[in-house]
Each structure stands twice: as structure tokens, then as C-alpha cells.
Motif scaffolding. Structure first.
Motif, PDB file in Angstrom:
ATOM      1  N   GLU A   1       0.801  -1.242   0.000  1.00 41.81           N
ATOM      2  CA  GLU A   1       0.000   0.000   0.000  1.00 41.81           C
ATOM      3  C   GLU A   1       0.826   1.281   0.000  1.00 41.81           C
ATOM      4  O   GLU A   1       0.259   2.372  -0.078  1.00 41.81           O
ATOM      5  CB  GLU A   1      -0.937   0.012   1.217  1.00 41.81           C
ATOM      6  CG  GLU A   1      -1.903  -1.165   1.285  1.00 41.81           C
ATOM      7  CD  GLU A   1      -2.701  -1.155   2.578  1.00 41.81           C
ATOM      8  OE1 GLU A   1      -3.477  -0.209   2.790  1.00 41.81           O
ATOM      9  OE2 GLU A   1      -2.525  -2.086   3.394  1.00 41.81           O
TER      10      GLU A   1
ATOM     11  N   GLY B   1      -0.497   3.559   3.106  1.00 40.45           N
ATOM     12  CA  GLY B   1      -1.104   2.409   3.778  1.00 40.45           C
ATOM     13  C   GLY B   1      -0.977   2.499   5.291  1.00 40.45           C
ATOM     14  O   GLY B   1      -1.834   2.014   6.032  1.00 40.45           O
TER      15      GLY B   1
ATOM     16  N   THR C   1      -7.048  -4.633   1.475  1.00 42.05           N
ATOM     17  CA  THR C   1      -6.868  -3.532   0.526  1.00 42.05           C
ATOM     18  C   THR C   1      -7.842  -3.689  -0.647  1.00 42.05           C
ATOM     19  O   THR C   1      -8.010  -4.780  -1.174  1.00 42.05           O
ATOM     20  CB  THR C   1      -5.417  -3.534  -0.019  1.00 42.05           C
ATOM     21  OG1 THR C   1      -4.537  -3.654   1.085  1.00 42.05           O
ATOM     22  CG2 THR C   1      -5.099  -2.268  -0.769  1.00 42.05           C
TER      23      THR C   1
END
Length: 268
Positions: free
Chosen positions: A136, A140, A213
Motif C-alpha cells: 500500500e 497504507g 486492501t
């Protein structure tokens, strides 16, 4: 305005208070995270690996709490002299909200790594951190920043004015300033009440941080998540983990605000 000595006292006292709480009460935080996890308590690890994610908490707790208290005390010192006594709760609300917003710059990455390690204890903190960055990117680590702010500001708006009010009331009753242990007791009551009221926001924040995700939950919209929990699990779902959360935060506030008060007084 705050002088250099008061700045250092707030920084050190806040950091020490944060470390004291986060490391002492870590197992309760792990249980709360697993109770709130979408996959369920036992799938998320149950009572195994209760210290999973502790390195993340250890690294983040000092700067997180230090940043909060420096911002809180600075804001109070700037706004406090400019308002009348009856408007003091508003100063405490503004100071606590600003403190939480600044502290979240450290708190959110710490929480993301910590909660993912708590919900998947076999992975370990370092692997969780590396996987998050790889999959990410740096952003993230800030998954759930908005939902954390939405949880922390209402919490701070309740806890800190209530803490300051209880201290002022106790001081007035006994005709002298409260001792550190009395400040800690006031903090425990204020923390428990604020924790209970804001539990649904904490559940939403946990779900966002733990979501895969690309899923709709990972997008970080709090209201649809709360609506979905309400429809599928009702009131118990919205308040899942309330017992360990209230216990953890009331004990935490006792240690956190008591330690802060004691160390701050000693340094000054």
C-alpha cells in the motif's frame, strides 16, 4: 505563553506517561482489537500471542503522547489567559482536539501496524510493517487516519474538559490543589465515560484498519460501516469490545494522567 522549562516538562512527562500505559495495559488492547475484528475473536488469535504488535506500541507511544501534551499545554497557555473562567471548558476542548490531531501523525501508523499484528499474531510486527509498505506504500500506514480523528476528537472533547472539571471540583472541596493520585482518579472516571460513549467509532476505526486492501471497508467511510454493523449485528456489534476498552482506558487514564501530573510537577 509556555516557557522552555514547561515545554520540556510537558514533553518528557507526556512521553513517559504514554509508554507507561501502552506497555502495561497492552494485553487488554489486544483483546479489544480481536473482539472488534470482522473475522471474529478466536480467528483473530483469541488469547494467543497477547503481546503481538507490542514493538509498534513501544516505538510510537513516547512521541505520540509527548506531541499530544506539548500541543495541549501550549494551546492552554495561549488561549487560557484570554478567556474568562466560565469559558475554560472550551479552551480544554480546543486544546485536546488540536493535541489529538497532531498526535495522530504518529498514532495512526503505530495503530495500523499494531492492530494488524494483533489480529494476525503469526506474522510478527516487522513483517506486518514491510507488507503494508510493499502493498500500500506509505499511505497504507495512514489507513484509517480520518476515522481515527473522528474517534479521537469526540473522545478528547468529553475526556479532557471532564478531567479538568473533576480536578477543579475536588480542589474546591478540599481547599487546595489535587495531588497526583487524585488527578489520576479524576482521569479514570473521565476516561471510562468517554471510552463507553465513543466505542462505536472505535469499532469502525478497527474494521477500516484491518480490512483487505481494495474492499469498500478499506475506503474508510465511517457512517456506511456503522450502518452495516447496525443492520447485521445491532447494538452489540456497535459496542463490541466495550468492556476491555472501558477497562483499558479507565486504567490507562489513571496511569496516564496520574503519571503525567506527577512527572510534570517533579520537573517543574
Amino acid at each position: 505563553m509556555m516557557d522552555g522549562r514547561e515545554f520540556v516538562a510537558s514533553l518528557v512527562a507526556g512521553g513517559m506517561a504514554g509508554m507507561c500505559v501502552d506497555l502495561t495495559l497492552f494485553p487488554l488492547d489486544t483483546i479489544k482489537t480481536r473482539l472488534q475484528s470482522q473475522q471474529g475473536f478466536y480467528t483473530a488469535g483469541g488469547f494467543r500471542g497477547i503481546y503481538a504488535g507490542v514493538p509498534s506500541a513501544a516505538i510510537g507511544s513516547f512521541p505520540n503522547a509527548a506531541l499530544f501534551f506539548v500541543t495541549y499545554e501550549c494551546t492552554k497557555s495561549v488561549l487560557g489567559p484570554r478567556v474568562s473562567t466560565n469559558k475554560a471548558p472550551f479552551v480544554h476542548m480546543i486544546a485536546a482536539s488540536l493535541g489529538e490531531m497532531v498526535a495522530c501523525l504518529i498514532r495512526v501508523p503505530t495503530e495500523v501496524v499494531k492492530q494488524r499484528a494483533q489480529a494476525c499474531p503469526s506474522m510478527g510486527t516487522y513483517k506486518v510493517f514491510i507488507d503494508t509498505i510493499r502493498q500500500e506504500g506509505i499511505l497504507g500506514l495512514y489507513r484509517g487516519f480520518g476515522s481515527t480523528i473522528k474517534r479521537e476528537i469526540p473522545f478528547a472533547l468529553i475526556q479532557f474538559p471532564l478531567w479538568e472539571f473533576l480536578k477543579a471540583l475536588w480542589s474546591w472541596k478540599q481547599n487546595h490543589a489535587v495531588d497526583s493520585w487524585q488527578s489520576a482518579v479524576c482521569g479514570a472516571f473521565a476516561g471510562a465515560f468517554a471510552a463507553a460513549v465513543t466505542t462505536p467509532l472505535d469499532v469502525a476505526k478497527t474494521r477500516i484498519m484491518l480490512a483487505k486492501t481494495g474492499t469498500t471497508v478499506a475506503s474508510g467511510k465511517v457512517l456506511p460501516i456503522l450502518t452495516n454493523i447496525w443492520k447485521t449485528q445491532g447494538i452489540p456489534g456497535l459496542f463490541s469490545g466495550i468492556a476491555p476498552r472501558v477497562t483499558w482506558i479507565s486504567l490507562g487514564a489513571f496511569l496516564f494522567l496520574g503519571t503525567y501530573d506527577k512527572v510534570h510537577t517533579l520537573l517543574l
